[in-house]
Scaffold this active site. Sequence first.
Site, mmCIF file in Angstrom:
data_model
loop_
_atom_site.group_PDB
_atom_site.id
_atom_site.type_symbol
_atom_site.label_atom_id
_atom_site.label_comp_id
_atom_site.label_asym_id
_atom_site.label_seq_id
_atom_site.Cartn_x
_atom_site.Cartn_y
_atom_site.Cartn_z
ATOM 1 N N SER A 147 -38.419 -63.506 78.384
ATOM 2 C CA SER A 147 -39.504 -63.727 78.958
ATOM 3 C C SER A 147 -39.967 -65.226 78.685
ATOM 4 O O SER A 147 -41.274 -65.413 79.339
ATOM 5 C CB SER A 147 -40.526 -62.661 78.370
ATOM 6 O OG SER A 147 -40.197 -61.314 78.880
ATOM 7 N N LYS B 119 -51.119 -66.634 76.483
ATOM 8 C CA LYS B 119 -50.611 -65.415 77.389
ATOM 9 C C LYS B 119 -51.560 -64.135 76.991
ATOM 10 O O LYS B 119 -51.810 -64.273 75.777
ATOM 11 C CB LYS B 119 -49.093 -65.131 76.682
ATOM 12 C CG LYS B 119 -48.718 -63.973 77.450
ATOM 13 C CD LYS B 119 -46.930 -63.747 77.330
ATOM 14 C CE LYS B 119 -46.488 -62.893 78.223
ATOM 15 N NZ LYS B 119 -44.831 -62.099 77.662
ATOM 16 N N SER C 250 -41.503 -62.063 81.416
ATOM 17 C CA SER C 250 -42.951 -61.442 81.438
ATOM 18 C C SER C 250 -43.829 -62.710 81.358
ATOM 19 O O SER C 250 -45.091 -62.538 81.839
ATOM 20 C CB SER C 250 -43.130 -60.426 80.814
ATOM 21 O OG SER C 250 -43.092 -60.890 79.341
#
Lengths: 481, 95, 494
Positions: free
Chosen positions: C175, C76, C151
Amino acid sequence: MQWEVVIGLETHTQLKTNTKIFSGASTTYGAAPNTQACEVSIALPGVLPVLNKQAVECAIKFGLAIDAEIAQRSVFSRKNYFYPDLPKGYQISQFELPVVGKGKITIQVPAGKSTEAYEKVIHITRAHLEEDAGKSVHDAVDGMSGIDLNRAGTPLLEIVTEPDMRSAAEAVAYAKKLHELVQWIGICDGNMQEGSFRCDVNVSVRPKGTEKLGTRREIKNLNSFKFMQQAIEYETQWQIETLEDGGTIQQATVLFNPDTGETRAMRSKEEANDYRYFPDPDLLPLAVTEEDKSRVRAEMPELPQALQARFVGEYQLSAYDASTLTASKAVADYFVETVQAGADAKQSANWVMGAVSAKLNAEEKTIADSPVTATQLAALLKRIGDNTISNNAAKQVFEGMWAGEGTVDAIIEAKGLKQVSDTGAIEAIIKEVLTANQAMVDEYKSGKEKAFNALVGQCMKASKGKANPAQVNELLKNMLG
Amino acid sequence: MALNLDDIKRIAMLARIEVSESEAQETLHKLSGILGLIEQMQAVDTTGITPMSHSQDVTQRLREDVVTKTNQRELFQSIAPATQDGLYLVPKVIE
Amino acid sequence: MINSSLKQLGHLLASKQISSVELTQSYLQRMAQHNPGINAYITIDEEKSLAQAKAADVSIAAGNAQALTGIPIAQKDIFCAKGWRTTCGSKMLETFISPYDAHVISQFDAVGAVNLGKTNMDEFAMGSSNETSYFGGVKNPWDVDRVPGGSSGGSAAAVAARLCAAATGTDTGGSIRQPASLCGFTGLKPTYGLVSRYGMIAFASSLDQAGPMAKSAEDCALMMNVMAGFDERDSTSLNRPVEDYTRGLAAMTGDQPLKGLRIGLPKEYFAEGLNADVAKVIETAIAEYKKLGADIVEVSLPNNNLSIPVYYVLAPAEASSNLSRFDGVRYGHRAAEYNDLLEMYMKSRAEGFGAEVKRRILIGTYVLSAGYYDAYYLKAQQIRRLIAQDFVEAFKYCDVIMGPAAPSTAFKVGEKTSDPVAMYLEDLYTIAVNLAGLPGMSIPAGFAQSSEGKPLPVGLQIIGNYFDEARMLDIGHAYQQVTDWHQQMPAGLE
């Protein structure tokens, strides 16, 4: 109207640590810009703070030294504001729960020439740990400021007093006392030029006899006692004049300009601050246990008050002498070392406060740089004690030692200062003097006591100062019968 | 606690985010909606409840006072918007 | 091969049936083909990835292979990786090349895993649909008209579309778990403090936690072995004995491997707000767990509805402060034109941050500002304790809690962007776990049909007590031994 000034101090003392409060970057002063600004210091995205153990121990030491409450649990908060020298956009500080709570410091305030010094207790509100900001270098480039973050994250202990002081003299006495104390307990190097000890002074005035505090103005970043005295005096006068002229005081942060001797309000800080304090989620509550306190206490030097009491009790010094000798740790250490090397305590005290101190002052040296060490001074005092030299001769020897001419005994030998204590030799000198000064002998015999002293003086002169004065006294008395 | 445009301007200034006049109205509308959601909290009686800052009841670990960082100025400043002579440059700071 | 487990890939590498370079290249080729349509990655750097793969092959040849050596992992873009552009989904960091490694990155480097690229995400992890990314939204591989959740939407899409062997994510309010539910894979948010936050760009420090996103519970266990562990650079990192998260997996076979396990179903998770199709899938999954030997008990989390308002005070408050460092002075976006310092700040931040990030900074600034702190921030922290206590009470009656991870299946791109509050309700079942600091996981539990007749994944959330990750992974693994939801791939990506 009679006015009264009310003063409180906030002092930022830079703690003596190798590294910053929340990172392993060095705190050494004077490095090239940003060479000691690690990823935490420059607040790269994702970095996190980890608290320095040494900084915490310094805070505990201070708390113990001022007999304060030390919080079992204290909390770090974020003080949010934007400034280029504040890389995270917040300063990590302690807000609601500081590590050190209420305590007190007793100061001696030197009063005017006609009056004696008086003692006053200054109450400490709190002392908390926080990080320092970086530095802005103005006009590094035309119209720009340069930011150096070497100092960012340096550990500070902010020490806050109650508004207990009523004159510039009291404020300066407190600041000096605090300055000495933080060095005494080894938590701060006290270097004011390098910014290790900076005072913010809150000043307000009110009609004498009233209770309500006036609006205060805060004089920022005073880094010399002389400037502090001047700034407070100027600010006090300014506030009184403003009020007497029908004006009002606006709360403000002001700077002192040493060139003009005036204070002026800072432009950038006028905007109302809303620091949005909240507990820093990156840090956990700081716990201080009884064991932590005991461990730190064991490492602490004897405090000035305790040492004074010991000097009075153990060495039979006067309270004044004890207080003078504990004005700084270095002086106290020097004195104790002299006594421990075998010198008489009272005599050591007189020499440290007298000859040693005078020479240091004259040459603007600190006792740490004294060419005559405590051991050497003790050796000298021992030669007075065993009647090898007189007090007067000792002064000459001391000068020689100061100038590096050799050991005590070598200098006594070289200068021929050895005291004559041989009764026969002294009697011979006295005989000569009595013969040569028949007029004085007659005066003495007719009842003029003064003549005796004059005869002693003549004997000493004849012996070139080497005769033992006590012996001369005694023998002369006998011989004059 | 209803928000107004002055609040938006005040907090935008505190947060150092420029919000134009036209954006301010839209921001006010959206933030008011979020605050409406938040207001549900006010119905809860929280008397005597200790605020919770951390999920674990642990205390701060301390770091030994040993220098572990070395000078990486060149690397760090390679991503800076403006530097000179090792300093980060910003518009003149007025004190 | 693209559907192989991490363990299988490890065997292929160890037995030299494939090299890490070949494996990495095959993923890079898939990415070249499919990423443009899905937008899962912000930064791909073939040269860097292949260099790591080469090094991994050397390790393997030398007999130094560990569980994930040579395996391509997507990271990420919230994790700082030295030499890699690290944007956090923001224009603010569009050109930011990180000069240092996050702890998580170092951990993967240390075992010789390959960094396959930096995945897309909601800007500064603020969002539940990945639509707030400055680098464009991510498409759900099951239906490209829909969002992948957020997210960690890029990592989610990359795992679902098999554009990586596994990925990392972070979870502040759901998330990892919500996108795991919407994209049909296994995602674990560990107990707060188990994975170091050092080098992970902070959103809400007291809630942020990194975790694995992978096809199966077994894969997540292997990832956890790398990610979890004490790090002295993070004050909130917990110093605990090292665990092997795979230790109980092998025992999850036989007739009733979960005999005696008490599963708590919070009645609040099955009340108003839950989509009926999702509810049906969850009920079926629970029935499967009964067959595995578990007992079902009803529990209550009475303050769950308050978790959203509490979160939208605490997270923005922390974020408003965490994001103050983006001021255009030392790195990141600086406005091109300004007259003075104040204007430089105001413009740089106005230009560098997107609308949602600005909203949250402003809300956070407001709730912390003078006169409002007690009514908002302090109150929220008090209710946070009530929410955490609900779990303590519930765990008196059960070993794990189960329920939906998200109230509905993946929604349409643009459907909720104009109404932040509607978007925030996406996290109804996930936020309380972050507030309490508990571990939570989402595993694929089946599909619901979209209005267009497409299958959309549904995730089952498993919430454990503190440090119960190994058991949760066992429980997920047991289910994955008797179901194949986690093996299914979106059409056109097989």
